[in-house]
Motif scaffolding. Structure first.
Motif, PDB file in Angstrom:
ATOM      1  N   MET A  10      15.676  -8.790  -0.616  1.00 53.19           N
ATOM      2  CA  MET A  10      15.995  -7.790   0.429  1.00 53.19           C
ATOM      3  C   MET A  10      14.710  -7.165   0.974  1.00 53.19           C
ATOM      4  O   MET A  10      13.720  -7.042   0.279  1.00 53.19           O
ATOM      5  N   ASN A  11      14.778  -6.748   2.197  1.00 54.52           N
ATOM      6  CA  ASN A  11      13.619  -6.144   2.827  1.00 54.52           C
ATOM      7  C   ASN A  11      13.537  -4.664   2.470  1.00 54.52           C
ATOM      8  O   ASN A  11      14.404  -3.872   2.834  1.00 54.52           O
ATOM      9  N   TRP A  12      12.499  -4.320   1.767  1.00 48.94           N
ATOM     10  CA  TRP A  12      12.312  -2.935   1.314  1.00 48.94           C
ATOM     11  C   TRP A  12      12.356  -1.962   2.485  1.00 48.94           C
ATOM     12  O   TRP A  12      13.054  -0.957   2.466  1.00 48.94           O
ATOM     13  N   GLU A  13      11.607  -2.271   3.542  1.00 43.70           N
ATOM     14  CA  GLU A  13      11.451  -1.318   4.635  1.00 43.70           C
ATOM     15  C   GLU A  13      12.756  -1.104   5.395  1.00 43.70           C
ATOM     16  O   GLU A  13      13.009  -0.043   5.950  1.00 43.70           O
ATOM     17  N   LEU A  14      13.598  -2.160   5.392  1.00 40.54           N
ATOM     18  CA  LEU A  14      14.888  -2.033   6.069  1.00 40.54           C
ATOM     19  C   LEU A  14      15.751  -1.006   5.355  1.00 40.54           C
ATOM     20  O   LEU A  14      16.499  -0.249   5.970  1.00 40.54           O
ATOM     21  N   ILE A  15      15.626  -0.973   4.021  1.00 41.43           N
ATOM     22  CA  ILE A  15      16.490  -0.077   3.251  1.00 41.43           C
ATOM     23  C   ILE A  15      15.852   1.295   3.087  1.00 41.43           C
ATOM     24  O   ILE A  15      16.500   2.312   3.291  1.00 41.43           O
ATOM     25  N   PHE A  16      14.589   1.309   2.745  1.00 41.09           N
ATOM     26  CA  PHE A  16      13.971   2.588   2.403  1.00 41.09           C
ATOM     27  C   PHE A  16      13.014   3.111   3.467  1.00 41.09           C
ATOM     28  O   PHE A  16      12.327   4.109   3.242  1.00 41.09           O
ATOM     29  N   GLY A  17      12.936   2.455   4.616  1.00 37.93           N
ATOM     30  CA  GLY A  17      12.042   2.939   5.655  1.00 37.93           C
ATOM     31  C   GLY A  17      10.613   2.955   5.167  1.00 37.93           C
ATOM     32  O   GLY A  17      10.146   1.999   4.546  1.00 37.93           O
ATOM     33  N   GLN A  18       9.931   4.061   5.387  1.00 36.36           N
ATOM     34  CA  GLN A  18       8.519   4.110   5.040  1.00 36.36           C
ATOM     35  C   GLN A  18       8.249   4.699   3.657  1.00 36.36           C
ATOM     36  O   GLN A  18       7.110   4.969   3.314  1.00 36.36           O
ATOM     37  N   ILE A  19       9.299   4.918   2.877  1.00 37.39           N
ATOM     38  CA  ILE A  19       9.077   5.447   1.528  1.00 37.39           C
ATOM     39  C   ILE A  19       8.450   4.355   0.669  1.00 37.39           C
ATOM     40  O   ILE A  19       8.936   3.227   0.629  1.00 37.39           O
ATOM     41  N   LYS A  20       7.391   4.693   0.007  1.00 42.32           N
ATOM     42  CA  LYS A  20       6.735   3.724  -0.888  1.00 42.32           C
ATOM     43  C   LYS A  20       6.625   4.365  -2.257  1.00 42.32           C
ATOM     44  O   LYS A  20       6.913   5.555  -2.440  1.00 42.32           O
ATOM     45  N   TRP A  21       6.178   3.588  -3.202  1.00 43.01           N
ATOM     46  CA  TRP A  21       5.969   4.132  -4.542  1.00 43.01           C
ATOM     47  C   TRP A  21       5.031   5.325  -4.482  1.00 43.01           C
ATOM     48  O   TRP A  21       5.269   6.369  -5.087  1.00 43.01           O
ATOM     49  N   ASN A  22       3.953   5.203  -3.709  1.00 39.46           N
ATOM     50  CA  ASN A  22       2.983   6.299  -3.706  1.00 39.46           C
ATOM     51  C   ASN A  22       3.373   7.442  -2.766  1.00 39.46           C
ATOM     52  O   ASN A  22       2.606   8.353  -2.540  1.00 39.46           O
ATOM     53  N   SER A  23       4.595   7.381  -2.203  1.00 41.76           N
ATOM     54  CA  SER A  23       5.063   8.550  -1.453  1.00 41.76           C
ATOM     55  C   SER A  23       5.445   9.669  -2.416  1.00 41.76           C
ATOM     56  O   SER A  23       5.496  10.832  -2.030  1.00 41.76           O
ATOM     57  N   PHE A  24       5.771   9.309  -3.643  1.00 39.72           N
ATOM     58  CA  PHE A  24       6.198  10.331  -4.590  1.00 39.72           C
ATOM     59  C   PHE A  24       4.991  11.103  -5.081  1.00 39.72           C
ATOM     60  O   PHE A  24       3.944  10.523  -5.369  1.00 39.72           O
ATOM     61  N   VAL A  25       5.159  12.401  -5.163  1.00 40.50           N
ATOM     62  CA  VAL A  25       4.032  13.274  -5.419  1.00 40.50           C
ATOM     63  C   VAL A  25       3.366  12.956  -6.754  1.00 40.50           C
ATOM     64  O   VAL A  25       2.167  13.074  -6.919  1.00 40.50           O
ATOM     65  N   PHE A  26       4.156  12.473  -7.710  1.00 38.63           N
ATOM     66  CA  PHE A  26       3.605  12.241  -9.050  1.00 38.63           C
ATOM     67  C   PHE A  26       2.577  11.110  -9.050  1.00 38.63           C
ATOM     68  O   PHE A  26       1.689  11.078  -9.885  1.00 38.63           O
ATOM     69  N   SER A  27       2.709  10.173  -8.119  1.00 37.19           N
ATOM     70  CA  SER A  27       1.770   9.062  -8.094  1.00 37.19           C
ATOM     71  C   SER A  27       0.356   9.553  -7.826  1.00 37.19           C
ATOM     72  O   SER A  27      -0.609   8.974  -8.305  1.00 37.19           O
ATOM     73  N   GLY A  28       0.240  10.644  -7.069  1.00 33.20           N
ATOM     74  CA  GLY A  28      -1.088  11.172  -6.778  1.00 33.20           C
ATOM     75  C   GLY A  28      -1.808  11.591  -8.047  1.00 33.20           C
ATOM     76  O   GLY A  28      -2.987  11.335  -8.229  1.00 33.20           O
ATOM     77  N   ALA A  29      -1.069  12.210  -8.958  1.00 34.24           N
ATOM     78  CA  ALA A  29      -1.684  12.699 -10.195  1.00 34.24           C
ATOM     79  C   ALA A  29      -2.122  11.538 -11.076  1.00 34.24           C
ATOM     80  O   ALA A  29      -3.070  11.652 -11.847  1.00 34.24           O
ATOM     81  N   ILE A  30      -1.412  10.421 -10.945  1.00 36.57           N
ATOM     82  CA  ILE A  30      -1.762   9.273 -11.781  1.00 36.57           C
ATOM     83  C   ILE A  30      -2.947   8.523 -11.170  1.00 36.57           C
ATOM     84  O   ILE A  30      -3.897   8.164 -11.848  1.00 36.57           O
ATOM     85  N   GLU A  31      -2.888   8.323  -9.841  1.00 36.94           N
ATOM     86  CA  GLU A  31      -3.910   7.510  -9.206  1.00 36.94           C
ATOM     87  C   GLU A  31      -5.205   8.277  -8.991  1.00 36.94           C
ATOM     88  O   GLU A  31      -6.288   7.697  -8.923  1.00 36.94           O
ATOM     89  N   ASN A  32      -5.094   9.582  -8.803  1.00 38.68           N
ATOM     90  CA  ASN A  32      -6.280  10.340  -8.437  1.00 38.68           C
ATOM     91  C   ASN A  32      -6.253  11.681  -9.145  1.00 38.68           C
ATOM     92  O   ASN A  32      -6.044  12.719  -8.543  1.00 38.68           O
ATOM     93  N   PRO A  33      -6.426  11.659 -10.474  1.00 34.37           N
ATOM     94  CA  PRO A  33      -6.204  12.883 -11.239  1.00 34.37           C
ATOM     95  C   PRO A  33      -7.190  13.996 -10.855  1.00 34.37           C
ATOM     96  O   PRO A  33      -8.395  13.775 -10.833  1.00 34.37           O
ATOM     97  N   SER A  34      -6.670  15.148 -10.502  1.00 38.34           N
ATOM     98  CA  SER A  34      -7.497  16.320 -10.207  1.00 38.34           C
ATOM     99  C   SER A  34      -6.594  17.531 -10.322  1.00 38.34           C
ATOM    100  O   SER A  34      -5.363  17.394 -10.296  1.00 38.34           O
ATOM    101  N   LEU A  35      -7.192  18.687 -10.427  1.00 38.24           N
ATOM    102  CA  LEU A  35      -6.386  19.900 -10.589  1.00 38.24           C
ATOM    103  C   LEU A  35      -5.441  20.070  -9.404  1.00 38.24           C
ATOM    104  O   LEU A  35      -4.267  20.405  -9.547  1.00 38.24           O
ATOM    105  N   SER A  36      -5.978  19.803  -8.199  1.00 32.65           N
ATOM    106  CA  SER A  36      -5.173  19.953  -6.992  1.00 32.65           C
ATOM    107  C   SER A  36      -3.940  19.065  -7.055  1.00 32.65           C
ATOM    108  O   SER A  36      -2.819  19.493  -6.755  1.00 32.65           O
ATOM    109  N   GLU A  37      -4.138  17.802  -7.486  1.00 28.18           N
ATOM    110  CA  GLU A  37      -3.016  16.872  -7.580  1.00 28.18           C
ATOM    111  C   GLU A  37      -2.052  17.307  -8.674  1.00 28.18           C
ATOM    112  O   GLU A  37      -0.843  17.151  -8.546  1.00 28.18           O
ATOM    113  N   PHE A  38      -2.611  17.841  -9.782  1.00 25.49           N
ATOM    114  CA  PHE A  38      -1.729  18.278 -10.856  1.00 25.49           C
ATOM    115  C   PHE A  38      -0.858  19.439 -10.390  1.00 25.49           C
ATOM    116  O   PHE A  38       0.309  19.529 -10.742  1.00 25.49           O
TER     117      PHE A  38
END
Lengths: 114, 301, 210, 709
Positions: D1-29
């Motif tokens: 199935m086409n991801w974008e057809l179902i979920f539009g522009q939402i991606k894994w890294n749209s979720f706020v928690f991904s920021g803390a994992i990928e780019n750990p900093s106080l601001s992200e935390f």
């Protein structure tokens, strides 16, 4: 204009219906005239420049009043005061918003874009 | 001005006034007029503020439950008081309005402050300002060098989003917008370095987007212009294109020369029609009487 | 006679249905307020258009180059006649409550309204294909499409509403709520006609004259 | 199935928690922490509802209700939840600025940008607006002697649209980013070229939902006041709160349209490549400022007028006196309402228009100062000849008079283009509008909560904790915002996440201390509510009139029955309940009772809100199938509802009679409480009117009518 209502309709309602039907007809005729007049001004080049714009604006205003009077049945003498005040207030707000916007943007045009 | 004296004294007593960029320490007639206007309005406003601060405690004390004031639960109106509480604000608004009118018309930022002003063209870019000196043929980034006591006309536009340009010690703000040109006239009557900046949020580098305004004696300014001309760097179209990408510039950059008409080209990127063929168009409604009378030739060059 | 003296905008039921007239008081006033709010929206769009039709050409086509006055005239006629037809539907509702005749007048209104929307869509098609004037071309065209498009959208939703009302007349009959809804639709329809006066004058005629 | 057809522009890294994992900093935390709290809060609510078995009552008694009182309470609940978020954001902003000398601080520039944008957007659209709307919803129909608003279902729909907008903003904590364009979202910065992400779209749709809701509310309230007043309640007998509600409603009707136009145009620019506010191609960003402030300025008065109404009620009640200059106050309110449409340019004096334009709008702005000044002095004069009790609402009022007039002074300063050129976009401006909105609107709403809480829930709030919260709020506000005036005059720009002038530091430290006090005040207010709920038996005032009130809402039991008034009251004067008490005809049994028709609960409004929320979310993320489906479903709900004929139910006269007679009997039997005992547990809601204590004592239960001895 004659109308054939049910036999039990009291006479006063005949009059009312005739009057109200006439209102729509008068409104239609006036609107037709005014619309044709407005387009004629442009098609036949009756006026030009500012005069044409003024005439068109006036015709539009009159036609709006015709619609309000004959289709929407707003009547200065017989309508609610609340409704009339509301319309007048709306007109005031519209004037402030439209003229203000045009004034501001026109001034900007002169000062910043011309 | 005595009022200024008082405020100045007050300012000196409070921490923070040593700041490099405040109209509380004006360094030119425009900022000075804005400061004294600030004082005049504040003083006039005391007419309504002081009575409240005096009367409210008295009323609260006198008419508190158990106080000495007579309880008159049905008292609700008095013509004399009514005239006073409407009359004083109306009179005050009249006075304030007159002061406002006079000040606003007199200090229109577009009004030149004298003959033969020094023209500087300002292009607001992402997180820096580009200054072009058509007369001297030099350009700078984040350094606005000005001669003392000579009227200056700044012409502003933006190569990016809308920004607000201010040098608090010399004059107030004006917006710089793409495809449009605004003006700010000012005059510096003191030498020194004054801070100027953008006050309209425009992204990540916004907080650091400030520049130095260096006011020098006329001779020093002429010398500065000559020295800058000798700089090897030149600003051409390609160089300008690089400036368009967002960046923070910490040290001023000096260019010995720049492509003439660059300012007009920046405007024309966003408003080709304004530059070439404006004037045929009329406001659709209502009819515009002045259309086409305000050519600004340099924009087209 | 206080009931028939105090008239609200649009056709009043005072003479034939006093109870309905009483119920109309609040409901119609509310709808009338909604229309005034809608009118402010249009006013803002008009003001934007007025400015954009001058400032927003941006090297693209000018009003006079893309407008077709004949089409605008025909559209005006269609809308005007449909307004008129709705008036007659309301008279039938008020005096006779005759389902068949009300529905026929509604059909006439709806067909004229649909023709109006169809003609406007055709106008857009011509502008985009023949004049290369899509809304993305310039600020002026953006404002033009938004103003006329908002009006067309209003007319279209009026048509949907009309279809639903036709079903309600058939299923429910002329109960007071149905009557009041028809009266509100009538106000809506007439008001769209008034807005159109503004559009054909200030957009089409002004655009061609200046 | 086409991801974008179902979920539009939402991606894994749209979720706020991904920021803390990928780019750990106080601001992200911190960002992730906020997202975590939002998720956790929602989860906790779900668990609580499930464990307690509250799902059914929540749906049956609240969400599907169209009763104006419940709608009002839900509005205020939304406002308080959103206030908690926005006030924490404010504290973070202050803390960041305090710690951000020369690039210090703990937040990234982008995170800071989102903070000031959500703080402003939430405080205006999802705290202040729902707060005033909720209050007007609850109080206004009671004051004009009506059983409900004119269009109860529409009222519920407005609520649900506002709630949908609030939920959308909360979702932006977890999924994606919010706009960094500030609450006013000026293009071209918010255009697709410079803000390509989903942030601005969140702003657009959240604000649009709120503004549609407000337009409908305005319409509803205006019709209610025009058409539903009880017999004898002429316009000039209405309590002042109703007058300000009327004027606010009219402003809502007319002012929301330009905002809707502006957001639609911005959306078209972003989604469809139109050129309303873009750089080049004929776009004109100045028109955005024009349209936004055509809404934005009346909006200020939409917020402050209801608060003015609250102040009028509070000062008359706690001074136990007629309001001074009623007519004057009414005309002043009208003047303010009309003039508020004629001053919008003062928000962009610095755009470069000619001196004439600036001067005209500057003077128009000053003229608004006249009726506002009159009102302030009318309130002062109301206290003259009164017997003032220093209750919590009254303390807020006194604080309001003093601080608001100072804010008025800075407002007049800002109305001068010459001054505005210098302090526009600086912290001076920030201080000014907080000075108007916090002591004026926010404290007005807090005072209203203290004042009307016993009416709504049947028990008083704990007075000691109320005063304690006041003594945190009032000095907290002064500390937090008066230094900003000075900072602004020193040239400190708003919306900077860092600064480099060491002389700002002491002032920022003071402001931070103020923010901490405000937080403490809020904590005390929450504690006050919790403690009061626990001690509700002691604090109960079911007889309806704990403060010796003056308008009709105090003449009915607390909380009021579903039908408000057993028999619609007949009014002959202003302050009708006070007059009735004075004449000794309060709590008199009506001659006869009738059946009462009340609207049935319906799922229409919550369903519309649900689909509107899904629709807006889908638009933000370009999930086109969901856009279509939710839009269609929204209208299907409306159409299905229009075919329902059985929408009302009848409360039999006997039920009404039983309830009302029991209340009247209890009221007549109760010993009254004099004003000096009103904060004790003796206060069951039966007031002995101030100045008439000697005349009206406890009434024998046998008397059908309260007779004065």
């Amino acid at each position: 204009m004659s109308n054939r209502g049910p036999a039990d309709t009291p006479p006063s309602e005949y009059e009312d219906e005739g009057r109200e039907r006439l209102s729509y007809v008068v409104g239609l005729v006036l609107a037709l005239l005014l619309t044709t007049g407005a387009f004629a001004v442009v098609w036949l080049d009756l006026l030009s420049g500012g005069a044409a714009l003024a005439a068109l604006g006036l015709l539009a205003l009159v036609q709006a009043v015709v619609h309000l009077r004959y289709f929407l049945h707003i009547d200065l003498a017989r309508s609610h005061r609340d409704d009339l005040l509301l319309i007048l207030f709306t007109v005031l707000i519209l004037l402030i918003m439209v003229s203000g916007t045009i004034w501001i943007l026109y001034d900007q045009h002169i000062r910043m874009m011309a | 001005m005595t009022l200024r004296g008082i405020v100045g004294l007050l300012a000196a007593a409070v921490p923070g006034t040593a700041s490099a960029g405040s109209f509380l320490e004006p360094a030119g007639p425009i900022a000075s007029a804005q400061f004294s206007h600030f004082g005049v309005i504040s003083a006039l406003m005391l007419i309504v503020i002081v009575p409240m601060f005096v009367a409210l405690p008295i009323v609260l004390y006198r008419y508190r439950r158990g106080g000495k004031g007579t309880y008159r639960p049905d008292w609700e109106f008095n013509w004399g008081l009514e005239v006073v509480i409407w009359g004083i604000p109306v009179a005050l608004a009249l006075a304030l309005g007159m002061a406002l009118w006079k000040h606003t018309l007199e200090y229109d930022p577009y009004r030149a402050l004298g003959p033969e002003p020094l023209v500087v063209e300002v292009v607001a870019l992402d997180w820096k300002f580009l200054f072009l000196y058509p007369e001297q043929g030099v350009a700078t980034i984040n350094l606005l060098a000005l001669p003392e006591d000579r009227p200056v006309t700044l012409r502003l536009t933006s190569g990016t989003v809308m920004q607000s340009f201010i040098i608090p010690r010399l004059a107030g703000q004006i917006y710089a917008m793409a495809g449009m040109q605004t003006q700010l006239n000012l005059l510096a009557s003191e030498t020194g370095d004054f801070i100027g900046r953008n006050t309209q949020y425009n992204g990540l580098g916004f907080a650091t987007q400030s520049f130095t305004t260096r006011v020098m004696s006329p001779d020093a300014f002429a010398g500065w212009a000559e020295a800058t001309k000798a700089q090897p760097a030149a600003l051409d179209a390609a160089g300008f294109a690089k400036l368009l990408s967002p960046s923070v510039v910490s040290e001023p950059v000096l260019y010995g020369r720049f492509t003439p008409g660059l300012f007009g080209q920046v405007m024309a990127r966003f408003a080709p029609a304004m530059v070439q063929g404006h004037g045929q168009a009329g406001m659709a409604a209502p009819p515009a009487p002045h259309q086409g009378h305000h050519h600004m030739p340099e924009a087209g060059r | 006679m206080s009931l028939s003296e105090r008239l609200h905008p649009g056709l009043n039921l005072a003479g034939t249905d006093p109870e309905g007239h009483e119920a109309a008081e609040e409901v119609l006033f509310g709808f009338w307020i909604f229309l005034m709010s809608d009118l402010v929206l249009f006013a803002v769009l008009f003001a934007t258009y007025a400015a954009m039709s001058v400032q927003g050409i941006a090297g693209g086509p000018r009003p006079a180059e893309v407008f077709d006055l004949t089409a605008a005239f025909l559209e005006t006629m269609l809308l005007l006649l449909s307004s008129f037809a709705f008036g007659f539907a309301m008279l039938e509702m008020k005096y006779r409550e005759n389902r068949r005749r009300v529905l026929s007048w509604l059909l006439v209104t709806g067909v004229l309204g649909a023709a109006f929307v169809g003609m406007e869509l055709h106008d857009y098609y011509v502008m985009i294909t023949a004049h290369a004037a899509p809304p993305q071309a310039s600020g002026f065209l953006s404002a033009y499409y938004l103003l006329t498009g908002t009006h067309a959208l209003h007319v279209s939703s009026g048509l949907v509403w009309m279809a639903i009302m036709a079903v309600q007349v058939m299923v429910i009959g002329f109960s007071t709520p149905v009557k009041l809804r028809l009266m509100r639709l009538a106000l809506f329809w007439h008001m769209l006609d008034v807005v159109w006066i503004g559009i054909f004058t200030f957009v089409y005629l002004f655009g061609v004259v200046s | 199935m086409n991801w974008e057809l179902i979920f539009g522009q939402i991606k894994w890294n749209s979720f706020v928690f991904s920021g803390a994992i990928e780019n750990p900093s106080l601001s992200e935390f911190i960002a992730s922490g906020a997202g975590f709290i939002a998720v956790l809060g929602a989860l906790a609510a779900v668990i609580l509802l499930t464990v307690k078995g509250w799902w059914v009552p929540l749906w049956r008694d609240w969400l599907t209700s169209v009763d104006h009182k419940k709608v009002g309470i839900m509005y205020i609940a939304i406002a308080l939840v959103m206030f908690a978020r926005a006030v924490i954001e404010a504290a973070l902003i202050r803390a960041q600025q305090l710690s951000a000398y020369d690039g210090g601080g703990f937040l990234s520039a982008d995170h800071f940008g989102q903070l000031f944008s959500t703080h402003g957007t939430i405080m205006i659209f999802f705290v202040a607006m729902p707060f005033i709307t909720g209050l007007m919803n609850y109080v206004m129909p009671l004051q004009i002697g009506a059983r409900d608003v004119s269009f109860p279902l529409l009222n519920a729909i407005s609520l649900m649209l506002t709630m949908a907008g609030a939920i959308l903003i909360m979702v932006s904590l977890v999924v994606g980013q919010f706009s960094t364009g500030g609450w006013s979202a000026y293009p071209p910065f918010t255009g697709i070229e410079f803000s390509p992400g989903e942030g601005v779209d969140y702003w657009i749709w959240a604000v649009s939902l709120g503004s549609i809701g407000s337009t409908l509310t305005g319409l509803n309230f205006a019709v209610t006041i025009y058409k539903k007043r009880c017999p004898g309640m002429t316009l000039f007998r209405m309590p002042l709160f109703c007058w300000t509600t009327l004027c606010t409603s009219i402003l809502m009707i007319f002012a929301m349209a330009p905002l809707t136009a502006a957001t639609i145009m911005l959306a078209l620019d972003r989604y469809a490549g139109f050129h309303f506010f873009t750089n080049g191609d004929g776009g004109n960003m100045m028109n955005y400022a024009n349209l936004f402030w055509l809404f934005g300025h009346p909006e200020v008065y939409i917020l402050i007028l209801p608060a003015f109404g609250v102040w009028s009620e509070v000062v008359a009640t706690f001074a136990s006196k007629r309001i001074y200059g009623y007519t004057s106050l009414v005309y002043a309110t009208m003047c303010i309402a009309v003039l508020s449409f004629a001053v919008w340019l003062h928000h962009f004096f610095t755009m470069g228009q000619s001196a004439n334009v600036n001067a005209v709008f500057g003077i128009a702005t000053m003229v608004i100062g006249v009726p506002t000044g009159v009102k302030v002095y009318d309130w002062l004069l109301t206290m003259v000849g009164g017997r003032i009790r220093f209750t919590t609402p009254m303390l807020f009022h006194i604080n309001f008079l003093l601080t608001f007039i100072l804010g008025g002074m800075t407002g007049v300063l800002l109305a001068n283009p010459g001054v505005d050129f210098q302090v526009h976009n600086t912290l001076f401006l920030v201080a000014h509008f907080h000075n108007m909105i916090i002591p004026g609107v926010l404290f007005g709403m807090f005072a209203a909560v203290q004042f009307w809480f016993p009416k709504v829930f049947g028990f008083r709030l704990h007075e000691g904790l109320g005063r304690a919260s006041f003594w945190c709020f009032a000095p907290g506000f002064l500390l937090a915002f008066f230094p900003l005036y000075w900072l602004g005059m020193m040239g400190a720009t708003r919306r900077t996440y860092m600064w480099s002038d060491p002389s700002y530091l002491p002032w920022l430290a003071l402001a931070m201390a103020g923010a901490a006090l405000i937080l403490a005040g809020f904590a005390l207010m929450v504690a006050q509510i919790v403690v009061s709920v626990r001690r509700r038996e002691q604090l109960a005032a079911p007889l309806g009139d704990p403060w010796d009130g003056r308008a009709l809402e105090w003449s009915i039991p607390s909380p009021p029955p579903e039908w408000n008034f057993a028999v619609l009251p007949q009014v002959t004067a202003r302050d009708p309940f006070y007059e009735a008490k004075k004449a000794g005809i309060a709590y008199r049994s009506p001659a006869a009772y009738e059946d009462i028709e009340v609207p049935r609960n319906t799922a229409t409004a919550p369903l519309i809100g649900l689909f509107a929320c899904a629709w807006a979310f889908a638009l933000v993320w370009h999930i086109w199938w969901l856009v279509v489906v939710s839009f269609v479903l929204m209208w299907v709900v409306v159409i299905v509802r229009s075919f329902q004929t059985d929408t009302e139910e009848t409360v039999p006269a006997a039920t009404v009679k039983a309830a009302n007679e029991a209340f009247l009997a209890a009221a007549r039997a109760a010993p009254g409480v004099a004003r000096d005992r009103e904060m004790t547990s003796e206060n069951r809601g039966r007031a002995l009117p101030e100045g008439l204590e000697g005349r009206s004592g406890p009434v024998s239960s046998r008397a059908p009518v309260e007779v004065l001895p």
